[in-house]
Design a protein around this motif. Structure first.
Motif, short mmCIF file in Angstrom:
data_model
loop_
_atom_site.label_atom_id
_atom_site.label_comp_id
_atom_site.label_asym_id
_atom_site.label_seq_id
_atom_site.Cartn_x
_atom_site.Cartn_y
_atom_site.Cartn_z
N SER A 9 6.13 10.71 9.85
CA SER A 9 5.28 11.71 11.32
C SER A 9 4.64 11.24 11.49
CB SER A 9 4.87 12.37 10.17
OG SER A 9 4.36 12.66 8.98
N ASP A 10 4.21 11.48 13.22
CA ASP A 10 3.02 11.06 13.37
C ASP A 10 1.52 11.04 12.88
OD1 ASP A 10 2.18 13.62 15.46
OD2 ASP A 10 4.23 13.69 14.66
N GLY A 11 1.29 10.42 13.10
CA GLY A 11 -0.33 10.43 12.36
C GLY A 11 -0.68 10.01 11.05
N MET A 12 0.54 9.95 10.39
CA MET A 12 0.17 9.20 8.80
C MET A 12 0.69 7.79 8.78
SD MET A 12 0.93 9.82 5.98
CE MET A 12 1.30 9.10 3.75
N ASP A 13 0.04 7.31 8.12
CA ASP A 13 -0.06 5.71 7.65
C ASP A 13 1.01 5.01 7.10
OD1 ASP A 13 -0.79 2.84 7.08
OD2 ASP A 13 -2.58 3.71 6.90
N ALA A 14 1.94 4.48 8.17
CA ALA A 14 3.37 4.07 7.30
C ALA A 14 3.36 2.98 6.42
CB ALA A 14 3.93 2.91 9.21
N LEU A 15 1.88 2.03 6.63
CA LEU A 15 1.83 1.00 5.64
C LEU A 15 1.71 2.13 4.18
CD1 LEU A 15 -0.30 -1.81 7.48
CD2 LEU A 15 2.48 -1.02 7.46
N LEU A 16 1.28 2.87 4.04
CA LEU A 16 0.67 3.18 3.03
C LEU A 16 2.30 4.15 2.10
CD1 LEU A 16 -1.06 4.53 0.22
CD2 LEU A 16 -1.80 6.79 1.97
N ALA A 17 2.56 4.59 3.02
CA ALA A 17 4.23 5.48 2.70
C ALA A 17 5.14 4.02 2.57
CB ALA A 17 4.08 5.83 3.70
N LEU A 18 5.21 2.79 2.47
CA LEU A 18 6.01 1.98 2.79
C LEU A 18 6.12 1.58 1.45
CD1 LEU A 18 6.52 0.60 5.84
CD2 LEU A 18 7.99 1.25 4.93
N ALA A 19 4.56 0.72 0.96
CA ALA A 19 4.26 0.72 0.64
C ALA A 19 4.48 1.43 -1.47
CB ALA A 19 2.56 0.56 -0.22
N CYS A 20 4.46 2.76 -1.13
CA CYS A 20 4.72 3.83 -2.32
C CYS A 20 6.04 3.18 -3.19
CB CYS A 20 4.32 4.90 -2.10
SG CYS A 20 2.56 5.15 -2.35
N VAL A 21 7.05 3.35 -1.25
CA VAL A 21 7.80 3.84 -1.40
C VAL A 21 8.86 2.08 -2.61
CG1 VAL A 21 10.57 3.22 -0.73
CG2 VAL A 21 9.01 5.08 0.40
N CYS A 22 7.79 1.13 -2.05
CA CYS A 22 8.95 -0.18 -2.26
C CYS A 22 8.06 0.31 -4.38
CB CYS A 22 7.30 -1.38 -1.83
SG CYS A 22 8.58 -2.06 -0.43
N CYS A 23 6.38 0.25 -4.44
CA CYS A 23 6.19 0.55 -5.61
C CYS A 23 7.28 1.43 -6.80
CB CYS A 23 4.75 1.48 -6.17
SG CYS A 23 3.46 0.52 -5.30
N ILE A 24 7.90 2.21 -5.38
CA ILE A 24 8.57 3.14 -6.63
C ILE A 24 10.00 2.81 -7.58
CG2 ILE A 24 10.79 5.68 -6.63
CD1 ILE A 24 7.51 6.90 -4.94
N ASP A 25 10.27 2.28 -6.39
CA ASP A 25 11.81 0.63 -6.65
C ASP A 25 11.18 0.38 -7.50
OD1 ASP A 25 14.11 0.23 -5.51
OD2 ASP A 25 13.52 -1.63 -5.51
N GLU A 26 10.30 -0.51 -7.83
CA GLU A 26 10.63 -1.36 -8.89
C GLU A 26 9.74 -0.64 -9.88
OE1 GLU A 26 9.68 -4.96 -8.51
OE2 GLU A 26 11.13 -3.92 -7.23
N GLU A 27 9.58 0.36 -9.73
CA GLU A 27 9.77 1.89 -11.25
C GLU A 27 9.90 1.38 -11.87
OE1 GLU A 27 8.64 3.04 -14.74
OE2 GLU A 27 6.78 1.64 -13.57
N PHE A 28 11.12 2.04 -10.83
CA PHE A 28 12.97 2.74 -11.97
C PHE A 28 13.79 1.68 -12.34
CE2 PHE A 28 11.57 6.48 -9.16
CZ PHE A 28 11.56 7.58 -10.75
N ASP A 29 13.35 0.08 -11.27
CA ASP A 29 13.56 -0.75 -11.76
C ASP A 29 13.74 -1.19 -13.58
OD1 ASP A 29 15.27 -0.65 -9.02
OD2 ASP A 29 14.51 -2.24 -8.45
N GLU A 30 12.67 -1.17 -13.66
CA GLU A 30 11.97 -1.51 -15.00
C GLU A 30 12.58 -0.40 -15.62
OE1 GLU A 30 10.22 -3.72 -16.06
OE2 GLU A 30 10.05 -4.96 -14.11
#
Length: 283
Positions: free
Chosen positions: A252-273
């Motif tokens: 959404s507007d005003g949200m830090d896209a880099l933070l959201a993208l970083a979290c998605v990558c971390c979540i993907d790695e966690e479920f892969d593990e």
């Protein structure tokens, strides 16, 4: 006799015609859905505004499938954003997150912005070549300037899977962790310096963001401390495998896209593990 009709014959033919018509309509709808799934791509096509009953019905069904609508983030829990040029925007943006199938680290992602229907290189995430077992580290780099913007460092000793989040200058802004006690999978994002301690959540500060949803189907939403949905991730494509998961992320507007993208990558790695451990236990 051509003028004679056997009783019930006319009704039979009408019922049969109705059945054939309904069957044809259902097959057509099923075929449309299948084609839409097979032709799924990273290109995002915004809906055409309309007030027709049919459009309102499809919008309603879309909201049921994708979750609640995004709301503006007016109270970013840290200042400044992770990147003045990339983080925040005055409009909702959409990104495609593609895990690279060939990777020496298994933690590499290419991220493009697809808000306008075209793929434009945005940032890339790369895992560390050398690290301790269980100590994953990823960095996010601006595709245009090749400057590092965010670092995600997995905590080696923690009650639940956790990642520390750092700015480009090495300043820790917070951390993301999997909730220890929850009815379903849930991740919390905490800000550094907000106080609190403990592992059960009893003494921890209120999370700046809570990430919850259907992680099995890779659909989850980011909710702010005020309960607003400020980002939403979904699976991009019907077929997913751990080595090359694809997502779409709306911010959404005003949200830090880099933070959201970083979290998605971390979540993907966690479920892969987690999936890897389960396979090893079965074998």
């Amino acid at each position: 006799d051509p003028d004679h009709t056997t009783p019930g014959t006319e009704v039979y033919h009408q019922d049969r015609a109705t059945t054939v018509s309904l069957t044809t309509t259902m097959l057509s709808c099923f075929g449309f859905i299948m084609l839409a799934g097979l032709s799924s791509s990273s290109a995002f096509v915004p809906p055409v505004p309309s007030n027709s009953p049919g459009t309102r019905l499809f919008n309603f069904l879309g909201d049921l499938l994708s979750g609640p609508k995004l709301e503006s983030e007016r109270n970013l829990p840290y200042d400044p954003p992770l990147c003045s040029a990339l983080s925040c925007s005055s409009e909702t943006r959409t990104f495609a997150i593609k895990e690279r199938p060939i990777s020496f680290t298994g933690e590499d992602f290419d991220i493009t912005e697809i808000t306008n229907g075209n793929e434009e290189d945005f940032v890339r995430v790369r895992g560390a070549m050398l690290h301790l077992p269980g100590k994953d580290k990823m960095t996010m780099t601006d595709c245009s300037s090749n400057e590092r913007k965010v670092a995600m460092d997995r905590v080696l000793i923690a009650a639940t899977p956790s990642y520390d989040l750092y700015r480009s200058d090495g300043t820790k802004i917070g951390w993301m962790e999997k909730k220890l006690i929850s009815f379903g999978d849930c991740f919390d994002v905490f800000m550094e310096g907000k106080g609190g301690f403990g592992v059960t959540g009893l003494f921890k500060p209120t999370p700046a963001y809570r990430i919850e949803g259907d992680f099995l189907d890779r659909q989850f939403a980011f909710k702010s401390a005020e309960g607003k949905v400020v980002a939403r991730a979904s699976m991009d494509g019907w077929v997913q495998i751990d080595m090359m998961n694809h997502y779409q992320l709306q911010v959404s507007d005003g949200m830090d896209a880099l933070l959201a993208l970083a979290c998605v990558c971390c979540i993907d790695e966690e479920f892969d593990e987690e999936h890897k451990k389960r396979r090893e236990e079965r074998d």
